[in-house]
Each structure stands twice: as structure tokens, then as C-alpha cells.
Design a protein around this motif. Structure first.
Motif, PDB file in Angstrom:
ATOM      1  N   SER A  25      40.541  40.090  40.485  1.00  0.00           N
ATOM      2  CA  SER A  25      41.908  40.486  40.735  1.00  0.00           C
ATOM      3  C   SER A  25      42.076  41.989  40.642  1.00  0.00           C
ATOM      4  CB  SER A  25      42.836  39.783  39.730  1.00  0.00           C
ATOM      5  OG  SER A  25      44.184  39.952  40.063  1.00  0.00           O
ATOM      6  N   LEU A  26      43.320  42.421  40.791  1.00  0.00           N
ATOM      7  CA  LEU A  26      43.761  43.799  40.673  1.00  0.00           C
ATOM      8  C   LEU A  26      45.212  43.723  40.200  1.00  0.00           C
ATOM      9  CD1 LEU A  26      42.862  46.828  41.484  1.00  0.00           C
ATOM     10  CD2 LEU A  26      44.244  46.447  43.526  1.00  0.00           C
ATOM     11  N   GLY A  53      41.069  49.104  47.519  1.00  0.00           N
ATOM     12  CA  GLY A  53      40.992  50.393  48.205  1.00  0.00           C
ATOM     13  C   GLY A  53      39.620  50.665  48.782  1.00  0.00           C
ATOM     14  N   GLN A  54      38.610  50.010  48.227  1.00  0.00           N
ATOM     15  CA  GLN A  54      37.237  50.127  48.727  1.00  0.00           C
ATOM     16  C   GLN A  54      36.831  48.911  49.561  1.00  0.00           C
ATOM     17  OE1 GLN A  54      35.355  52.936  48.322  1.00  0.00           O
ATOM     18  NE2 GLN A  54      37.220  53.770  47.377  1.00  0.00           N
ATOM     19  N   ASN A  55      37.824  48.123  49.958  1.00  0.00           N
ATOM     20  CA  ASN A  55      37.595  46.957  50.823  1.00  0.00           C
ATOM     21  C   ASN A  55      36.639  45.939  50.201  1.00  0.00           C
ATOM     22  OD1 ASN A  55      39.282  47.848  52.959  1.00  0.00           O
ATOM     23  ND2 ASN A  55      37.656  49.213  53.667  1.00  0.00           N
ATOM     24  N   GLU A  56      36.683  45.813  48.874  1.00  0.00           N
ATOM     25  CA  GLU A  56      35.766  44.886  48.219  1.00  0.00           C
ATOM     26  C   GLU A  56      36.080  43.431  48.518  1.00  0.00           C
ATOM     27  OE1 GLU A  56      35.354  45.652  44.054  1.00  0.00           O
ATOM     28  OE2 GLU A  56      34.548  47.666  44.360  1.00  0.00           O
ATOM     29  N   THR A  57      37.294  43.133  48.978  1.00  0.00           N
ATOM     30  CA  THR A  57      37.609  41.736  49.302  1.00  0.00           C
ATOM     31  C   THR A  57      37.056  41.315  50.649  1.00  0.00           C
ATOM     32  OG1 THR A  57      39.749  42.366  50.257  1.00  0.00           O
ATOM     33  CG2 THR A  57      39.724  41.731  47.925  1.00  0.00           C
ATOM     34  N   TRP A  58      36.467  42.240  51.395  1.00  0.00           N
ATOM     35  CA  TRP A  58      35.977  41.894  52.728  1.00  0.00           C
ATOM     36  C   TRP A  58      34.455  41.786  52.775  1.00  0.00           C
ATOM     37  CZ3 TRP A  58      39.702  39.886  55.197  1.00  0.00           C
ATOM     38  CH2 TRP A  58      41.009  40.347  55.009  1.00  0.00           C
ATOM     39  N   THR A  59      33.809  41.799  51.615  1.00  0.00           N
ATOM     40  CA  THR A  59      32.368  41.590  51.593  1.00  0.00           C
ATOM     41  C   THR A  59      32.060  40.105  51.803  1.00  0.00           C
ATOM     42  OG1 THR A  59      32.285  41.172  49.219  1.00  0.00           O
ATOM     43  CG2 THR A  59      32.140  43.480  49.931  1.00  0.00           C
ATOM     44  N   PRO A  60      30.882  39.785  52.325  1.00  0.00           N
ATOM     45  CA  PRO A  60      30.526  38.369  52.484  1.00  0.00           C
ATOM     46  C   PRO A  60      30.595  37.590  51.177  1.00  0.00           C
ATOM     47  CG  PRO A  60      29.016  39.755  53.729  1.00  0.00           C
ATOM     48  CD  PRO A  60      29.865  40.677  52.907  1.00  0.00           C
ATOM     49  N   ASP A  61      30.196  38.229  50.065  1.00  0.00           N
ATOM     50  CA  ASP A  61      30.225  37.522  48.786  1.00  0.00           C
ATOM     51  C   ASP A  61      31.651  37.173  48.382  1.00  0.00           C
ATOM     52  OD1 ASP A  61      27.509  37.632  48.617  1.00  0.00           O
ATOM     53  OD2 ASP A  61      27.444  39.291  47.175  1.00  0.00           O
ATOM     54  N   LYS A  70      41.945  38.229  50.095  1.00  0.00           N
ATOM     55  CA  LYS A  70      42.991  38.820  49.254  1.00  0.00           C
ATOM     56  C   LYS A  70      42.683  38.542  47.789  1.00  0.00           C
ATOM     57  CE  LYS A  70      45.423  39.958  52.912  1.00  0.00           C
ATOM     58  NZ  LYS A  70      45.593  41.378  53.314  1.00  0.00           N
ATOM     59  N   ILE A  71      43.475  39.173  46.916  1.00  0.00           N
ATOM     60  CA  ILE A  71      43.386  38.853  45.488  1.00  0.00           C
ATOM     61  C   ILE A  71      44.659  38.121  45.096  1.00  0.00           C
ATOM     62  CG2 ILE A  71      41.819  40.724  44.834  1.00  0.00           C
ATOM     63  CD1 ILE A  71      45.402  41.158  44.006  1.00  0.00           C
ATOM     64  N   PRO A  72      44.600  37.308  44.048  1.00  0.00           N
ATOM     65  CA  PRO A  72      43.482  37.020  43.161  1.00  0.00           C
ATOM     66  C   PRO A  72      42.716  35.774  43.615  1.00  0.00           C
ATOM     67  CG  PRO A  72      45.459  36.070  42.257  1.00  0.00           C
ATOM     68  CD  PRO A  72      45.866  36.735  43.536  1.00  0.00           C
TER      69      PRO A  72
END
Length: 234
Positions: A25-26, A53-61, A70-72
Motif C-alpha cells: 500500500s501507500l 510515483g515509480q510505477n511499482e504497481t505496473w511490474t509483472p510481480d 492499484k493500491i492497496p
């Protein structure tokens, strides 16, 4: 020791305590709903900061856990039948945790559905509308010369605040005397509207004194104050 290795997201955010519920989450209005409820419940959990902000939700993992990006999101190692349960979408997570613990969601069927309608009211109306006010007032949309889109969302947000104002007549909480996941779902969004988005004057927040009093009661809860900053930003 729970084995969460089947979930690729644990490569991106390794679990130091795999027996605890994993929270990804954030501290945004959507993110803090779950951290607030977890703090209210006193459940053991491990938070992981997801840097949108670093697009971490768009990684394959990450997308393997939440295809909506999206979070959470959560993984509960002790889900139904003792099996790990992955979940995304904050409303679904609130309902799951409330039902898992038997708290903050009435057991009476009629009251339960009434509570759920206010959770969905936030998800379908308050969240999208307040978010658009934030875009047009604080973020890139403020540069638009044409203020009609902004004014449309402001008018709709005032209407929604009026719905809350009417609901809170004679009530301390959305469901009356009982603080529920309906309050938890909505609190962060109202706080953001007048705080982070700095749109209190724009929407005429002073016209909604019951909402203001309800927000103050909610923010006074220690678990809410803790949850508003979980996962901690660097």
C-alpha cells in the motif's frame, strides 16, 4: 511458517514475517482504509510501501496480485480454510477483514447491507468525485483555462457532502452509535479533500458542520492516526 513463495509479489517485496498478513500500500485515501482497519483490529501484519510515483504497481510481480495495478492489496496467509488468500480492491479487503474478525460490520443482516451500501457509496461516488476535484484543483488540471470540468466535480462533491450531512443528522457515525467500515472507507477521502487537496474553501466545507464534526471524531481515534501513516513514507 507460512510459505508465500507461490506469490510472485514476494520477490518484489520480500516477506520478513510470512505468517503475518502482508499489506501492499501507500498512505493515500484508498491505501489508509486498510491500514486503519488493521490498526483498529490489532491484527499482526507486515506493511510494504508501494511507490506509485515509480510505477511499482505496473511490474509483472505486482500485477500478478492486483491486475488493476492499484493500491492497496493484501495476502492473508491465514485465509479461509487456512489457505493464503490474495485480495485487491480496498472495499473488498475491508469487508473481508471485518467478516474475518466479526468486528466493524454489523451481524444483523439488514444493518450489514446498510453498512455495505455506504462503503459502496464511497467507492462509486465519493472517491472518484473527490479525486477529480484534487486533479483539477491541486494537480495538472489546475492549469486548464476552462474551469467547467473543475466546477462540475466541485458541484457533485458538494452534493455528496450534502448526502453525508443528511445521513449524520442525529448520528455520531454513519451507522449511528456504531463505528464501522463505512466510516473507515470515507474518512480518508474527506480528510484529503480539505487537507492534501486544499479544496475546503472551493467546496464550501463550512456548509457541512455535521461532516466536520464526524471527521474530527474519526481523526481523534488513535488507530486512525496510526493508520494514516502506514506504510511509512521514506
Amino acid at each position: 511458517m507460512a510459505d508465500l513463495s507461490a506469490f510472485p509479489i514476494t520477490r518484489q517485496y520480500p516477506a520478513q514475517h510470512p505468517d503475518r498478513l502482508q499489506l501492499y500500500s501507500l498512505p493515500t485515501p484508498n491505501g489508509v482504509k486498510v491500514s486503519i482497519l488493521l490498526e483498529e483490529l490489532g491484527l499482526a501484519y507486515e506493511p510494504h510501501l508501494v511507490d506509485i510515483g515509480q510505477n511499482e504497481t505496473w511490474t509483472p510481480d505486482y500485477l500478478s496480485l492486483n491486475p488493476n495495478g492499484k493500491i492497496p492489496a493484501i495476502i492473508d496467509p491465514d485465509g479461509p480454510d487456512g489457505k493464503p488468500l490474495p485480495l485487491f480492491e480496498s472495499g473488498a479487503i475491508l469487508v473481508y477483514l471485518a467478516e474475518k474478525t466479526g468486528r466493524f460490520l454489523p451481524a444483523d443482516p439488514a444493518a450489514r447491507y446498510e453498512t455495505l451500501q455506504w462503503v459502496f457509496f464511497q467507492m462509486a461516488a465519493i472517491g472518484p468525485m473527490f479525486g477529480q476535484v484534487g486533479f483539477f484543483h491541486k494537480f495538472a488540471g489546475r492549469e486548464f483555462e476552462d474551469k467547467r470540468p473543475r466546477d462540475r466535480y466541485v458541484a457533485e462533491s458538494r452534493r455528496l457532502l450534502g448526502v453525508l450531512e443528511g445521513r449524520l443528522e442525529g448520528r455520531d457515525w454513519i451507522m449511528g452509535e456504531d463505528y464501522t467500515i463505512a466510516d473507515i472507507a470515507i474518512l480518508g477521502w474527506v480528510r484529503n479533500l480539505i487537507g492534501f487537496y486544499e479544496a475546503g474553501d472551493l467546496v464550501g466545507f463550512g456548509d457541512f458542520p455535521r461532516v466536520a464534526d464526524w471527521l474530527e471524531r474519526g481523526l481523534a481515534r488513535p488507530a486512525v492516526q496510526r493508520g494514516l501513516n502506514i506504510p511509512a513514507r521514506p
